[in-house]
Scaffold this motif. Sequence first.
Motif, PDB file in Angstrom:
ATOM      1  N   GLY B   3     -36.491   7.180  -9.864  1.00  0.00           N
ATOM      2  CA  GLY B   3     -35.300   6.432  -9.512  1.00  0.00           C
ATOM      3  C   GLY B   3     -34.047   7.250  -9.701  1.00  0.00           C
ATOM      4  N   ILE B   4     -32.962   6.546  -9.939  1.00  0.00           N
ATOM      5  CA  ILE B   4     -31.671   7.200 -10.115  1.00  0.00           C
ATOM      6  C   ILE B   4     -31.071   6.743 -11.437  1.00  0.00           C
ATOM      7  CG2 ILE B   4     -30.573   5.466  -8.644  1.00  0.00           C
ATOM      8  CD1 ILE B   4     -28.654   7.749  -7.737  1.00  0.00           C
ATOM      9  N   THR B  26     -34.777  11.169  -8.660  1.00  0.00           N
ATOM     10  CA  THR B  26     -36.111  11.765  -8.607  1.00  0.00           C
ATOM     11  C   THR B  26     -36.737  11.691  -7.219  1.00  0.00           C
ATOM     12  OG1 THR B  26     -37.148   9.685  -9.254  1.00  0.00           O
ATOM     13  CG2 THR B  26     -36.524  11.206 -11.023  1.00  0.00           C
ATOM     14  N   TRP B  27     -35.993  11.199  -6.217  1.00  0.00           N
ATOM     15  CA  TRP B  27     -36.574  11.050  -4.887  1.00  0.00           C
ATOM     16  C   TRP B  27     -36.399  12.277  -3.996  1.00  0.00           C
ATOM     17  CZ3 TRP B  27     -33.201   6.484  -5.857  1.00  0.00           C
ATOM     18  CH2 TRP B  27     -33.934   5.396  -6.335  1.00  0.00           C
ATOM     19  N   THR B  71     -30.716  19.780  -6.135  1.00  0.00           N
ATOM     20  CA  THR B  71     -30.784  18.577  -5.311  1.00  0.00           C
ATOM     21  C   THR B  71     -30.743  17.308  -6.145  1.00  0.00           C
ATOM     22  OG1 THR B  71     -32.067  19.717  -3.617  1.00  0.00           O
ATOM     23  CG2 THR B  71     -32.203  17.322  -3.631  1.00  0.00           C
ATOM     24  N   GLU B  72     -31.393  17.321  -7.309  1.00  0.00           N
ATOM     25  CA  GLU B  72     -31.560  16.086  -8.072  1.00  0.00           C
ATOM     26  C   GLU B  72     -30.371  15.705  -8.941  1.00  0.00           C
ATOM     27  OE1 GLU B  72     -33.405  18.816  -8.217  1.00  0.00           O
ATOM     28  OE2 GLU B  72     -34.004  19.329 -10.286  1.00  0.00           O
ATOM     29  N   ASN B  73     -29.427  16.613  -9.137  1.00  0.00           N
ATOM     30  CA  ASN B  73     -28.303  16.335 -10.036  1.00  0.00           C
ATOM     31  C   ASN B  73     -26.965  16.403  -9.317  1.00  0.00           C
ATOM     32  OD1 ASN B  73     -30.023  16.109 -12.289  1.00  0.00           O
ATOM     33  ND2 ASN B  73     -30.013  18.337 -12.560  1.00  0.00           N
ATOM     34  N   PHE B  90     -20.278   4.563 -10.124  1.00  0.00           N
ATOM     35  CA  PHE B  90     -21.642   4.454  -9.633  1.00  0.00           C
ATOM     36  C   PHE B  90     -22.023   5.695  -8.841  1.00  0.00           C
ATOM     37  CE2 PHE B  90     -22.908   0.288 -10.828  1.00  0.00           C
ATOM     38  CZ  PHE B  90     -21.749  -0.477 -10.872  1.00  0.00           C
ATOM     39  N   CYS B  91     -23.220   6.147  -9.098  1.00  0.00           N
ATOM     40  CA  CYS B  91     -23.826   7.213  -8.325  1.00  0.00           C
ATOM     41  C   CYS B  91     -24.852   6.581  -7.386  1.00  0.00           C
ATOM     42  CB  CYS B  91     -24.500   8.194  -9.280  1.00  0.00           C
ATOM     43  SG  CYS B  91     -25.349   9.560  -8.490  1.00  0.00           S
ATOM     44  N   ALA B  92     -25.027   7.157  -6.212  1.00  0.00           N
ATOM     45  CA  ALA B  92     -26.006   6.662  -5.259  1.00  0.00           C
ATOM     46  C   ALA B  92     -26.633   7.829  -4.517  1.00  0.00           C
ATOM     47  CB  ALA B  92     -25.363   5.687  -4.272  1.00  0.00           C
ATOM     48  N   SER B  93     -27.797   7.580  -3.918  1.00  0.00           N
ATOM     49  CA  SER B  93     -28.448   8.618  -3.120  1.00  0.00           C
ATOM     50  C   SER B  93     -29.084   7.981  -1.894  1.00  0.00           C
ATOM     51  CB  SER B  93     -29.509   9.353  -3.943  1.00  0.00           C
ATOM     52  OG  SER B  93     -30.615   8.511  -4.201  1.00  0.00           O
ATOM     53  N   SER B  94     -29.311   8.812  -0.880  1.00  0.00           N
ATOM     54  CA  SER B  94     -30.004   8.332   0.315  1.00  0.00           C
ATOM     55  C   SER B  94     -30.658   9.502   1.032  1.00  0.00           C
ATOM     56  CB  SER B  94     -29.045   7.598   1.260  1.00  0.00           C
ATOM     57  OG  SER B  94     -28.103   8.472   1.829  1.00  0.00           O
ATOM     58  N   ALA B  95     -31.652   9.157   1.835  1.00  0.00           N
ATOM     59  CA  ALA B  95     -32.358  10.160   2.621  1.00  0.00           C
ATOM     60  C   ALA B  95     -31.680  10.322   3.972  1.00  0.00           C
ATOM     61  CB  ALA B  95     -33.813   9.742   2.811  1.00  0.00           C
TER      62      ALA B  95
END
Lengths: 116, 112
Positions: B3-4, B26-27, B71-73, B90-95
């Motif tokens: 997750g994040i 971790t994605w 990439t992960e940080n 807030f931190c967020a991630s997307s593909a």
Amino acid sequence: AQSVAQPEDQVNVAEGNPLTVKCTYSVSGNPYLFWYVQYPNRGLQFLLKYITGDNLVKGSYGFEAEFNKSQTSFHLKKPSALVSDSALYFCAVRDMNTGGGNKLTFGTGTQLKVEL
Amino acid sequence: DAGITQSPRYKITETGRQVTLMCHQTWSHSYMFWYRQDLGHGLRLIYYSAAADITDKGEVPDGYVVSRSKTENFPLTLESATRSQTSVYFCASSAPGDYEQFFGPGTRLTVL
């Protein structure tokens, strides 16, 4: 530039009644639209999205949203509200600019309060 | 854990101090974002990153610095904190091409 508006800061509804949380958008071209929910002291959680296809989109926890191109709206709905649905709801639109990548523009949020 | 994640969850600091907020996912999502959430403003984008070593300003970047060597940080640094930077971050991630963003639990920062 794209934008979304959530005209209501707060919506109150009785448990068991239908609920609607309103969102209108402004974009050039076809919009990609999203709804997120935020519970107290938590991050945002994805509920549903519209990219193309059927104007009625079904999402998590029994929520659905109706895309209306003529009214430039994407209202969130649920047939029967639960007290546990009480939370802050955000509408968002994808950045359509060249190089916008995966950026989203969020509305200011609508606090939903479901009462017994 | 998958997750994040964000750390710390809560931080109190003083005006003028440097503060770094951490974000880890971790994605292996290529896109990562930093937002601040303030009453009446919703979420506003501070910085985002399309990939390692690629970052760009968002709506409210002044007073913030980011880096992305892996990439992960995606750490966010307030070089000299001000009271106006008191907020929830807030931190967020997307593909790529997916547009759906996944959010971390947030960091509540208070600048005295």
